[in-house]
Write an enzyme that holds these catalytic residues in place. Structure first.
Site, short mmCIF file in Angstrom:
data_model
loop_
_atom_site.label_atom_id
_atom_site.label_comp_id
_atom_site.label_asym_id
_atom_site.label_seq_id
_atom_site.Cartn_x
_atom_site.Cartn_y
_atom_site.Cartn_z
N ASP A 1 73.29 38.70 12.58
CA ASP A 1 72.27 38.43 13.47
C ASP A 1 72.64 38.71 14.77
O ASP A 1 73.75 38.09 15.40
CB ASP A 1 71.92 37.03 13.25
CG ASP A 1 70.44 36.59 14.01
OD1 ASP A 1 69.44 37.12 13.63
OD2 ASP A 1 70.49 35.75 14.81
N ASN B 1 64.62 40.88 25.21
CA ASN B 1 63.06 41.32 25.24
C ASN B 1 62.62 40.65 26.60
O ASN B 1 61.83 41.12 27.29
CB ASN B 1 62.43 40.57 24.08
CG ASN B 1 62.51 41.15 22.97
OD1 ASN B 1 62.46 42.51 23.12
ND2 ASN B 1 62.46 40.80 21.70
N HIS C 1 59.81 44.56 25.47
CA HIS C 1 59.72 44.85 24.30
C HIS C 1 60.39 46.23 23.83
O HIS C 1 60.81 46.50 22.71
CB HIS C 1 58.64 44.35 23.52
CG HIS C 1 58.44 42.91 23.54
ND1 HIS C 1 58.86 42.03 22.63
CD2 HIS C 1 57.57 42.24 24.18
CE1 HIS C 1 58.65 40.86 22.84
NE2 HIS C 1 57.84 40.74 23.88
N GLU D 1 65.67 40.43 14.34
CA GLU D 1 67.09 40.88 14.66
C GLU D 1 68.26 40.68 13.77
O GLU D 1 69.27 40.61 14.02
CB GLU D 1 67.54 40.33 16.17
CG GLU D 1 67.58 38.77 16.10
CD GLU D 1 66.33 38.02 16.49
OE1 GLU D 1 66.40 36.91 16.80
OE2 GLU D 1 65.25 38.66 15.98
#
Length: 331
Positions: free
Chosen positions: A184, A192, A197, A227
């Site tokens: 992760d 972001n 984005h 993610e």
């Protein structure tokens, strides 16, 4: 038959074209295949190149199905050549399966197959097709699109689980180890929020590429969603799994990610990010593939709670080596 206009003049009128020699040759090169119309093999063209092809759950089956309603050796497709006409026909036979074999909706013991016939084995639906090279490439391209994440090119989570179940069966039958990695990106929301984005999507795309390059050629990587990423490492014990995880962690930390839209004065057009990784091992932690993913996920969240940018083994006592510490952060 030629087409003429009312005046008898056929100039300017498109004439029917005769099939070219290449087209006729292509028709002769059509070969039999099963095309899956649903389930984890969706759109996969399975060639029927052998004289006999067995279908079922068993490891020794030519076409292995991960389907509890399919018998171990469920059905067989065989080819038969007519000595006089030299034409080949294809016959499907049920091998005494528990739930039976259906062709075009009817239970069969044996039946000859025609182009386009629908076959049901367990919960799997197949179509018997005679495919030329263009057909086969088209089916393979469809499968690639369905099985792979559009952004990163890695497997989707659904395809990952399908491959993981197959690997668990092979590993158990052949007594081979393998490892599962759950990964992760750390503080991805900040990417972001800071850059937008579009940059976030580009970061995910680059992450997929970096992960794939850091793993060995035979290892399988997936984008799990958002993610989060996953991988399983073939024939890797705990120590080897953590060494591979460290390669991924270091590669992400060192990678310079591009920024396509600068939102802060003095921004150099790049940014960096880190990744946390949890590792579980077969058969040390579990033999069930879903359980292995859950255990690796548990180790991942321990890595997150321990400060991020690190790798953690689900059972540290089995994974201590000089190269791969059980819960290690970069210096």
């Amino acid at each position: 038959m030629a087409i003429q206009n009312p005046n008898g003049d056929d100039s300017g009128v498109t004439q029917p074209r005769r099939p070219s020699k290449a087209a006729k040759s292509n028709q002769k090169q059509r070969r039999p295949a099963l095309v899956s119309l649903g389930g984890e093999l969706m759109a996969v063209p399975i060639p029927l190149e052998r004289d006999e092809v067995t279908i079922g759950r068993a490891l020794e089956a030519d076409v292995r199905l991960n389907d509890s309603r399919a018998s171990r050796l469920h059905a067989r497709i065989s080819s038969e050549r007519d000595a006089e006409t030299n034409e080949t026909s294809y016959r499907i036979a049920d091998l005494g399966s528990t739930n039976g074999t259906l062709v075009n909706g009817e239970l069969i013991t044996e039946a000859f197959l025609c182009d386009g016939d629908k076959i049901v084995i367990g919960d799997q639906l197949f179509r018997f097709d005679m495919l030329d090279e263009i057909d086969r490439e088209f089916q393979q391209q469809i499968h690639r699109l369905l099985a792979h994440d559009e952004l990163t090119g890695l497997l989707t989570s659904k395809s990952f689980f399908s491959e993981l179940r197959r690997e668990a069966e092979r590993a158990e039958a052949e007594a081979r180890p393998f490892c599962v990695l759950m990964m992760d990106l750390d503080h991805f929301k900040e990417v972001n929020d800071t850059y937008g984005h579009l940059v976030g999507s580009k970061t995910l795309e680059e992450t997929g590429r970096v992960i794939k390059q850091a793993l060995r050629a035979g290892d399988v990587a997936s984008r799990f969603g958002g993610e989060e990423f996953a991988a399983f490492l073939l024939e890797a014990n705990y120590a080897q799994g953590l060494v591979a995880a460290e390669r991924v962690r270091a590669a992400i930390q060192e990678h310079v990610f591009p920024v396509t839209r600068s939102s802060a004065p003095g921004d150099d057009g790049t940014h960096r990010i880190t990744i946390s990784i949890g590792v579980s091992a077969f058969p040390d932690d579990a033999t069930d593939p879903i359980h292995l993913v859950e255990l690796a996920d548990s180790a991942l969240y321990r890595a997150k709670r321990s400060g991020r940018n690190r790798i953690c083994a689900y059972r540290p006592s089995l994974a201590v080596t000089e190269e791969a510490l059980p819960c290690r952060r970069s210096s």
